[in-house]
Design a protein around this motif. Sequence first.
Motif, PDB file in Angstrom:
ATOM      1  N   LEU A  48      -6.682   9.908   8.421  1.00  0.00           N
ATOM      2  CA  LEU A  48      -7.043   8.496   8.300  1.00  0.00           C
ATOM      3  C   LEU A  48      -6.339   7.642   9.343  1.00  0.00           C
ATOM      4  CD1 LEU A  48      -7.049   8.001   4.435  1.00  0.00           C
ATOM      5  CD2 LEU A  48      -8.997   8.077   5.988  1.00  0.00           C
ATOM      6  N   GLY A  49      -5.391   8.232  10.051  1.00  0.00           N
ATOM      7  CA  GLY A  49      -4.714   7.485  11.112  1.00  0.00           C
ATOM      8  C   GLY A  49      -3.266   7.199  10.802  1.00  0.00           C
ATOM      9  N   ALA A  50      -2.709   7.849   9.767  1.00  0.00           N
ATOM     10  CA  ALA A  50      -1.294   7.650   9.473  1.00  0.00           C
ATOM     11  C   ALA A  50      -0.472   8.305  10.565  1.00  0.00           C
ATOM     12  CB  ALA A  50      -0.946   8.265   8.128  1.00  0.00           C
ATOM     13  N   ASN A  51       0.522   7.593  11.093  1.00  0.00           N
ATOM     14  CA  ASN A  51       1.376   8.247  12.086  1.00  0.00           C
ATOM     15  C   ASN A  51       2.483   9.003  11.368  1.00  0.00           C
ATOM     16  OD1 ASN A  51       3.332   6.225  11.483  1.00  0.00           O
ATOM     17  ND2 ASN A  51       2.279   4.860  12.912  1.00  0.00           N
ATOM     18  N   ARG A  95       2.339   1.607  -3.397  1.00  0.00           N
ATOM     19  CA  ARG A  95       1.296   2.043  -4.336  1.00  0.00           C
ATOM     20  C   ARG A  95       1.007   3.537  -4.141  1.00  0.00           C
ATOM     21  NH1 ARG A  95      -1.487   3.460  -7.636  1.00  0.00           N
ATOM     22  NH2 ARG A  95      -3.727   3.318  -7.945  1.00  0.00           N
ATOM     23  N   LEU A  96       0.923   3.918  -2.877  1.00  0.00           N
ATOM     24  CA  LEU A  96       0.633   5.302  -2.523  1.00  0.00           C
ATOM     25  C   LEU A  96       1.739   6.226  -3.027  1.00  0.00           C
ATOM     26  CD1 LEU A  96      -1.754   6.335  -0.919  1.00  0.00           C
ATOM     27  CD2 LEU A  96      -0.326   6.347   1.114  1.00  0.00           C
ATOM     28  N   LEU A 148      -3.899  11.933   5.046  1.00  0.00           N
ATOM     29  CA  LEU A 148      -3.332  10.684   5.556  1.00  0.00           C
ATOM     30  C   LEU A 148      -3.325  10.668   7.078  1.00  0.00           C
ATOM     31  CD1 LEU A 148      -0.415  10.257   3.022  1.00  0.00           C
ATOM     32  CD2 LEU A 148      -2.412   8.797   3.237  1.00  0.00           C
ATOM     33  N   MET A 163       0.833  -1.206   0.000  1.00  0.00           N
ATOM     34  CA  MET A 163       0.000   0.000   0.000  1.00  0.00           C
ATOM     35  C   MET A 163       0.865   1.253   0.000  1.00  0.00           C
ATOM     36  SD  MET A 163      -3.179   0.474  -0.183  1.00  0.00           S
ATOM     37  CE  MET A 163      -4.441   1.671  -0.016  1.00  0.00           C
ATOM     38  N   LEU A 164       1.910   1.199   0.833  1.00  0.00           N
ATOM     39  CA  LEU A 164       2.804   2.350   0.927  1.00  0.00           C
ATOM     40  C   LEU A 164       3.457   2.611  -0.430  1.00  0.00           C
ATOM     41  CD1 LEU A 164       4.206   4.409   2.773  1.00  0.00           C
ATOM     42  CD2 LEU A 164       6.000   2.717   3.104  1.00  0.00           C
ATOM     43  N   LEU A 183       5.003   7.139   9.250  1.00  0.00           N
ATOM     44  CA  LEU A 183       4.565   6.724   7.912  1.00  0.00           C
ATOM     45  C   LEU A 183       4.789   7.838   6.893  1.00  0.00           C
ATOM     46  CD1 LEU A 183       2.858   4.107   6.842  1.00  0.00           C
ATOM     47  CD2 LEU A 183       1.189   5.886   6.369  1.00  0.00           C
ATOM     48  N   MET A 194       7.102   7.590   3.675  1.00  0.00           N
ATOM     49  CA  MET A 194       6.590   7.823   2.330  1.00  0.00           C
ATOM     50  C   MET A 194       7.542   8.708   1.535  1.00  0.00           C
ATOM     51  SD  MET A 194       2.664   8.856   1.754  1.00  0.00           S
ATOM     52  CE  MET A 194       2.569   9.877   0.306  1.00  0.00           C
ATOM     53  N   ALA A 224       1.669   6.422  -6.874  1.00  0.00           N
ATOM     54  CA  ALA A 224       0.549   7.238  -7.351  1.00  0.00           C
ATOM     55  C   ALA A 224       0.839   8.711  -7.106  1.00  0.00           C
ATOM     56  CB  ALA A 224      -0.729   6.813  -6.651  1.00  0.00           C
ATOM     57  N   SER A 225       1.417   8.999  -5.942  1.00  0.00           N
ATOM     58  CA  SER A 225       1.718  10.384  -5.602  1.00  0.00           C
ATOM     59  C   SER A 225       2.784  10.958  -6.533  1.00  0.00           C
ATOM     60  CB  SER A 225       2.177  10.452  -4.141  1.00  0.00           C
ATOM     61  OG  SER A 225       2.542  11.752  -3.809  1.00  0.00           O
TER      62      SER A 225
END
Lengths: 237, 425
Positions: free
Chosen positions: B333-336, B4-5, B330, B1-2, B339, B343, B8-9
Amino acid sequence: MSLAIDIENLTFTWPKQDKPTLTIPRWQVERGEHVFLHGQSGSGKSTLLNLLCGVLESQSGRLCVLNSELNQLSARQRDNFRAREMGVIFQQFNLLPYLSAEENIHLGQWFTARANGTNPASDVDNDFENLTASLGLTADMLKRQAGELSVGQQQRVAVARALLSKPALIIADEPTSALDSEHRDKFIALLLAQSRAHHATVIFVSHDRSLASAFTSEVTMHKLNSSYIEQGGADVS
Amino acid sequence: MLVRLTLASVMARKLMAGLTVISIAVSMFVLFSVEHLRGEVRQNFERAVSGVDLIVGARTSQLNLLLYSVFHVGSPSSNISWNEYVTLANAKSVKWAIPISLGDSHQGFPVVGTTEDYFTYFRYGNKNALDFALGQSFTQPTDIVLGATVAQTLGYQIGQEVVLAHGSAKVSFTHHKQYPFITVGVLHATGTPIDQSVFVPIKSIDGMHSVHQTSTISRHTSEHTGNDTHEDDHAQHDTIESDLQVSAIYLGLTSKISTLQVQRVINTDQQAPMSAILPGVALAELWNLMKGVETSLSLVSSLILLAAMLGMLTMLLASIHERQREIAVLRALGANTFLIVLMIECEAIFLALSGCVIGYVMTNVSIWLLADYVQTEYGLLISPLGYSDAVLEYVLLALGLAMLLALVPALSAYRSALSNGLNAK
């Protein structure tokens, strides 16, 4: 009935400021309540929301959200708590514009699952279809890049994302200010209906008092925040 | 996911990210090329001679002897007499001795006068023997053997008549027209100075010059110089073998252990002032001269890499400013904060790695495109850039540098994630 929010003698001072921005002697919200929180800009409402979400940490007092003492959790525990138990909806720009609407919704689930230490639940697909259908999101909209959707559509995607992980608390920060009045009323009706169906507590923040009638209770920042009163911002209404 | 994120970014910021990747790719290309070229040049140098135990010439410096006898650069200060060659060749410890006579040229390619032994005993590269692509070694005094590049550049076939010129310049006033040679052999490419050489029997070189002296017609073969300067150069020539001049001798010894001893004997010979050198030692000394150039090339390419990385740093820092909202989403949504840092680090690694891969491909494509040209023009044999520890080191260096520099924007994002909270500015 247990409390969703329980605050006592809470103070928060931003770094490099000598006076507290926020002082709340006492505030309680019961679970399942839909609270309309009214506040002008500068009334400390953003600070309060950040505290409730666990992004900021208060200096003193008791801040209990869904029976968890946020002050006693580490920053990472608070982040996980937010991912598990809360849904946050902003004014606008709730979505990552480069992902599709669907991926944005799944991103929320991923964070929840990550905080729970599990894989996303398998019954979620069913919920996903029901929820998106009831929010009027078509398959075509979900496949599109979030940045290509209208603001109204984006806000509905944000609601779907916030609700899908069945949060106990939904915090909406001026989610309707970018919508016209027709869409605004529909949006609030949808949000509250879905929240009721999911037994979620809602804290809805707005400066527009005309919206308050749809909610079960109303509270204003200048009654809540005694710092704000001291600073002379109280005589607005 | 990381991942993919991150992808995409990055894709959402194609233009900036693309330019950053290109600048990293170009700098990696320079770094890879310089490093590879350095290795290849060195290898080409070291390929030039192998299996020769000693090189003997008239008394001179080690470098000078190596340069003219192997690389055909510069000229011998004086020659050795044929008698000395015979004495050496017959010495007990000497297995074989190849005489070399230099000084003439053909179309700018140096002419090497030697014996058939050259093709039998001389070794290059990894003890590779010379072999013929076409034809054979010389049997007649008028036979000539061409290096691969000479044959290719001039388009000569077997049977081609060749006239040599006196001196080493491409345009020479003195041509040995009375003494034409016939091409009998062409050597395979070796990636050494041999490719650019023309080989003739050593006895013919002397014969050729003697023709000038003895024939009255030949006196005016030099078309533009009326009077005969040529005479001085070859005043003493006649066809007697013992008067042959030898520029250098390649020696193969019966026992490798005696090499140093033989070297000392030759170097201390009172009768004949000669120098004997160990090719390996001389090559190393020659290479040492290049050290400064090598180091500065490496330094320049490292600086280019650093500049590209600083470019990436600037791009990342600028993007953090634009990405405040993304970070707020992010976070909500609960990203610390960890993260968020991860990223940005992920993005830096992705950019640097793409740059490395593209740079690597660019290097190989240019080698593929230019290898033929470089070989004919400079006599450098360049192999494709494969995997090596040096390549890995540079990739790791680039990734490490990227990760290190990305800490700056990552920490700036971390700080703003902490202080701005969920309020995207």
